[in-house]
Write a protein that holds these residues in place. Structure first.
Motif, PDB file in Angstrom:
ATOM      1  N   TRP A  46       0.857  -1.181   0.000  1.00  0.00           N
ATOM      2  CA  TRP A  46       0.000   0.000   0.000  1.00  0.00           C
ATOM      3  C   TRP A  46       0.891   1.228   0.000  1.00  0.00           C
ATOM      4  O   TRP A  46       1.989   1.224   0.548  1.00  0.00           O
ATOM      5  N   CYS A  47       0.384   2.291  -0.597  1.00  0.00           N
ATOM      6  CA  CYS A  47       1.103   3.559  -0.674  1.00  0.00           C
ATOM      7  C   CYS A  47       0.450   4.510   0.325  1.00  0.00           C
ATOM      8  O   CYS A  47      -0.755   4.781   0.233  1.00  0.00           O
ATOM      9  N   ILE A  48       1.230   5.011   1.271  1.00  0.00           N
ATOM     10  CA  ILE A  48       0.689   5.889   2.313  1.00  0.00           C
ATOM     11  C   ILE A  48       1.536   7.154   2.441  1.00  0.00           C
ATOM     12  O   ILE A  48       2.678   7.200   2.003  1.00  0.00           O
ATOM     13  N   ALA A  49       0.949   8.153   3.069  1.00  0.00           N
ATOM     14  CA  ALA A  49       1.658   9.412   3.310  1.00  0.00           C
ATOM     15  C   ALA A  49       2.789   9.186   4.312  1.00  0.00           C
ATOM     16  O   ALA A  49       2.639   8.467   5.291  1.00  0.00           O
ATOM     17  N   ASP A  50       3.913   9.832   4.044  1.00  0.00           N
ATOM     18  CA  ASP A  50       5.048   9.808   4.967  1.00  0.00           C
ATOM     19  C   ASP A  50       4.740  10.773   6.108  1.00  0.00           C
ATOM     20  O   ASP A  50       4.484  11.952   5.883  1.00  0.00           O
ATOM     21  N   ASN A  78     -19.097  12.327   5.231  1.00  0.00           N
ATOM     22  CA  ASN A  78     -20.096  11.249   5.301  1.00  0.00           C
ATOM     23  C   ASN A  78     -19.731  10.020   4.478  1.00  0.00           C
ATOM     24  O   ASN A  78     -20.596   9.212   4.171  1.00  0.00           O
ATOM     25  N   GLN A  79     -18.465   9.870   4.103  1.00  0.00           N
ATOM     26  CA  GLN A  79     -18.002   8.692   3.372  1.00  0.00           C
ATOM     27  C   GLN A  79     -17.095   7.866   4.299  1.00  0.00           C
ATOM     28  O   GLN A  79     -16.594   8.371   5.302  1.00  0.00           O
ATOM     29  N   PRO A  80     -16.866   6.585   3.978  1.00  0.00           N
ATOM     30  CA  PRO A  80     -16.174   5.692   4.922  1.00  0.00           C
ATOM     31  C   PRO A  80     -14.749   6.081   5.301  1.00  0.00           C
ATOM     32  O   PRO A  80     -14.267   5.675   6.355  1.00  0.00           O
ATOM     33  N   CYS A  81     -14.061   6.870   4.489  1.00  0.00           N
ATOM     34  CA  CYS A  81     -12.669   7.218   4.794  1.00  0.00           C
ATOM     35  C   CYS A  81     -12.486   8.694   5.142  1.00  0.00           C
ATOM     36  O   CYS A  81     -11.360   9.195   5.178  1.00  0.00           O
ATOM     37  N   TYR A  82     -13.590   9.375   5.427  1.00  0.00           N
ATOM     38  CA  TYR A  82     -13.487  10.793   5.800  1.00  0.00           C
ATOM     39  C   TYR A  82     -12.827  10.949   7.174  1.00  0.00           C
ATOM     40  O   TYR A  82     -12.039  11.862   7.389  1.00  0.00           O
ATOM     41  N   LEU A  83     -13.163  10.061   8.092  1.00  0.00           N
ATOM     42  CA  LEU A  83     -12.577  10.123   9.434  1.00  0.00           C
ATOM     43  C   LEU A  83     -11.452   9.103   9.558  1.00  0.00           C
ATOM     44  O   LEU A  83     -11.576   7.998   9.049  1.00  0.00           O
ATOM     45  N   PRO A  84     -10.375   9.412  10.204  1.00  0.00           N
ATOM     46  CA  PRO A  84     -10.082  10.723  10.799  1.00  0.00           C
ATOM     47  C   PRO A  84      -9.844  11.780   9.715  1.00  0.00           C
ATOM     48  O   PRO A  84      -9.231  11.503   8.693  1.00  0.00           O
ATOM     49  N   ASN A  85     -10.358  12.949   9.988  1.00  0.00           N
ATOM     50  CA  ASN A  85     -10.300  14.062   9.038  1.00  0.00           C
ATOM     51  C   ASN A  85      -8.972  14.799   9.174  1.00  0.00           C
ATOM     52  O   ASN A  85      -8.901  15.893   9.721  1.00  0.00           O
ATOM     53  N   THR A  86      -7.904  14.154   8.682  1.00  0.00           N
ATOM     54  CA  THR A  86      -6.576  14.779   8.714  1.00  0.00           C
ATOM     55  C   THR A  86      -5.996  14.753   7.301  1.00  0.00           C
ATOM     56  O   THR A  86      -6.365  13.907   6.479  1.00  0.00           O
ATOM     57  N   ILE A  87      -5.112  15.678   7.038  1.00  0.00           N
ATOM     58  CA  ILE A  87      -4.424  15.716   5.734  1.00  0.00           C
ATOM     59  C   ILE A  87      -3.679  14.397   5.513  1.00  0.00           C
ATOM     60  O   ILE A  87      -3.748  13.812   4.439  1.00  0.00           O
ATOM     61  N   LYS A  88      -2.984  13.906   6.544  1.00  0.00           N
ATOM     62  CA  LYS A  88      -2.204  12.675   6.414  1.00  0.00           C
ATOM     63  C   LYS A  88      -3.085  11.486   6.054  1.00  0.00           C
ATOM     64  O   LYS A  88      -2.752  10.715   5.156  1.00  0.00           O
ATOM     65  N   ASP A  89      -4.213  11.339   6.729  1.00  0.00           N
ATOM     66  CA  ASP A  89      -5.087  10.196   6.449  1.00  0.00           C
ATOM     67  C   ASP A  89      -5.735  10.303   5.072  1.00  0.00           C
ATOM     68  O   ASP A  89      -5.839   9.309   4.348  1.00  0.00           O
ATOM     69  N   HIS A  90      -6.188  11.496   4.708  1.00  0.00           N
ATOM     70  CA  HIS A  90      -6.784  11.677   3.384  1.00  0.00           C
ATOM     71  C   HIS A  90      -5.742  11.490   2.283  1.00  0.00           C
ATOM     72  O   HIS A  90      -6.021  10.863   1.251  1.00  0.00           O
ATOM     73  N   ALA A  91      -4.548  12.003   2.511  1.00  0.00           N
ATOM     74  CA  ALA A  91      -3.476  11.838   1.525  1.00  0.00           C
ATOM     75  C   ALA A  91      -3.128  10.356   1.373  1.00  0.00           C
ATOM     76  O   ALA A  91      -2.934   9.873   0.247  1.00  0.00           O
ATOM     77  N   SER A  92      -3.061   9.626   2.466  1.00  0.00           N
ATOM     78  CA  SER A  92      -2.749   8.192   2.394  1.00  0.00           C
ATOM     79  C   SER A  92      -3.772   7.468   1.527  1.00  0.00           C
ATOM     80  O   SER A  92      -3.416   6.647   0.679  1.00  0.00           O
ATOM     81  N   TYR A  93      -5.052   7.772   1.747  1.00  0.00           N
ATOM     82  CA  TYR A  93      -6.077   7.096   0.950  1.00  0.00           C
ATOM     83  C   TYR A  93      -5.940   7.466  -0.529  1.00  0.00           C
ATOM     84  O   TYR A  93      -5.986   6.592  -1.405  1.00  0.00           O
ATOM     85  N   ASN A 121      -1.354  -3.314   6.032  1.00  0.00           N
ATOM     86  CA  ASN A 121      -2.619  -2.801   5.513  1.00  0.00           C
ATOM     87  C   ASN A 121      -3.086  -1.625   6.367  1.00  0.00           C
ATOM     88  O   ASN A 121      -3.347  -1.779   7.559  1.00  0.00           O
ATOM     89  N   PRO A 122      -3.231  -0.413   5.767  1.00  0.00           N
ATOM     90  CA  PRO A 122      -3.640   0.761   6.542  1.00  0.00           C
ATOM     91  C   PRO A 122      -5.160   0.883   6.720  1.00  0.00           C
ATOM     92  O   PRO A 122      -5.635   1.854   7.306  1.00  0.00           O
ATOM     93  N   SER A 123      -5.924  -0.086   6.231  1.00  0.00           N
ATOM     94  CA  SER A 123      -7.382  -0.045   6.375  1.00  0.00           C
ATOM     95  C   SER A 123      -7.752   0.052   7.856  1.00  0.00           C
ATOM     96  O   SER A 123      -7.065  -0.487   8.716  1.00  0.00           O
ATOM     97  N   HIS A 124      -8.862   0.746   8.119  1.00  0.00           N
ATOM     98  CA  HIS A 124      -9.338   0.887   9.498  1.00  0.00           C
ATOM     99  C   HIS A 124     -10.849   1.034   9.475  1.00  0.00           C
ATOM    100  O   HIS A 124     -11.406   1.781   8.679  1.00  0.00           O
ATOM    101  N   GLY A 125     -11.504   0.276  10.344  1.00  0.00           N
ATOM    102  CA  GLY A 125     -12.962   0.332  10.419  1.00  0.00           C
ATOM    103  C   GLY A 125     -13.595   0.155   9.041  1.00  0.00           C
ATOM    104  O   GLY A 125     -13.222  -0.752   8.298  1.00  0.00           O
ATOM    105  N   PRO A 126     -14.513   1.057   8.686  1.00  0.00           N
ATOM    106  CA  PRO A 126     -15.187   0.916   7.382  1.00  0.00           C
ATOM    107  C   PRO A 126     -14.318   1.389   6.197  1.00  0.00           C
ATOM    108  O   PRO A 126     -14.686   1.203   5.045  1.00  0.00           O
ATOM    109  N   SER A 131      -5.788  -3.081  -2.507  1.00  0.00           N
ATOM    110  CA  SER A 131      -4.472  -3.585  -2.881  1.00  0.00           C
ATOM    111  C   SER A 131      -4.645  -4.493  -4.074  1.00  0.00           C
ATOM    112  O   SER A 131      -5.387  -5.469  -4.021  1.00  0.00           O
ATOM    113  N   ILE A 132      -3.992  -4.143  -5.164  1.00  0.00           N
ATOM    114  CA  ILE A 132      -4.066  -4.917  -6.397  1.00  0.00           C
ATOM    115  C   ILE A 132      -2.698  -5.530  -6.657  1.00  0.00           C
ATOM    116  O   ILE A 132      -1.722  -4.810  -6.774  1.00  0.00           O
TER     117      ILE A 132
END
Length: 133
Positions: A46-50, A78-93, A121-126, A131-132
């Motif tokens: 998986w590709c995630i934010a540093d 209101n979408q499954p990956c909105y929370l946590p609402n941080t730049i790092k988490d949104h960038a990772s997704y 795997n950085p998946s969390h909750g919903p 990963s392909i």
């Protein structure tokens, strides 16, 4: 004292048992080797934010990823990956979405040094990160 005939029978019986065990072992090895094995290229990544990248740089890279092929719909309110609402988490997704969709066309997990690959795997909750292989 045992007769030569009974010694031969015991030896033949012992040899037969050893041969039978060897055949069972070889059949087991043949069976296990018939299952497909993963090659190095098939392990998930998986590709995630540093975490060391400043938020401003992450935001620029996030905007670029969303404008160039990443599916950023799941990081909207209101979408499954909105929370946590941080730049790092949104960038990772977004980085992972872009990378997974386009890696077979030569895309990398670079984003101007704002991202890195992980085998965890950085998946969390919903929020499920794709990963392909």
């Amino acid at each position: 004292m045992s007769s030569p005939m009974s010694s031969r029978r015991a030896l033949c019986s012992s040899t037969f048992k050893s041969a039978f065990l060897l055949i069972k072992f070889l059949l087991l090895v043949a069976l296990l080797s018939s299952f497909p094995q993963k090659s190095d290229a098939q392990f998930e990544d998986w590709c995630i934010a540093d975490e060391q990248t400043p938020d401003g740089e992450l935001q620029n890279a996030l905007n670029w990823a969303c404008g160039n092929g990443a599916d950023c719909s799941k990081i909207q309110p209101n979408q499954p990956c909105y929370l946590p609402n941080t730049i790092k988490d949104h960038a990772s997704y977004a980085f992972n979405s872009y990378y997974q969709k386009l890696k077979h066309n030569g895309a990398t997990c670079y984003f101007n040094s704002a991202a890195l690959l992980t085998a965890l795997n950085p998946s969390h909750g919903p929020c499920q990160f794709e990963s392909i292989p």
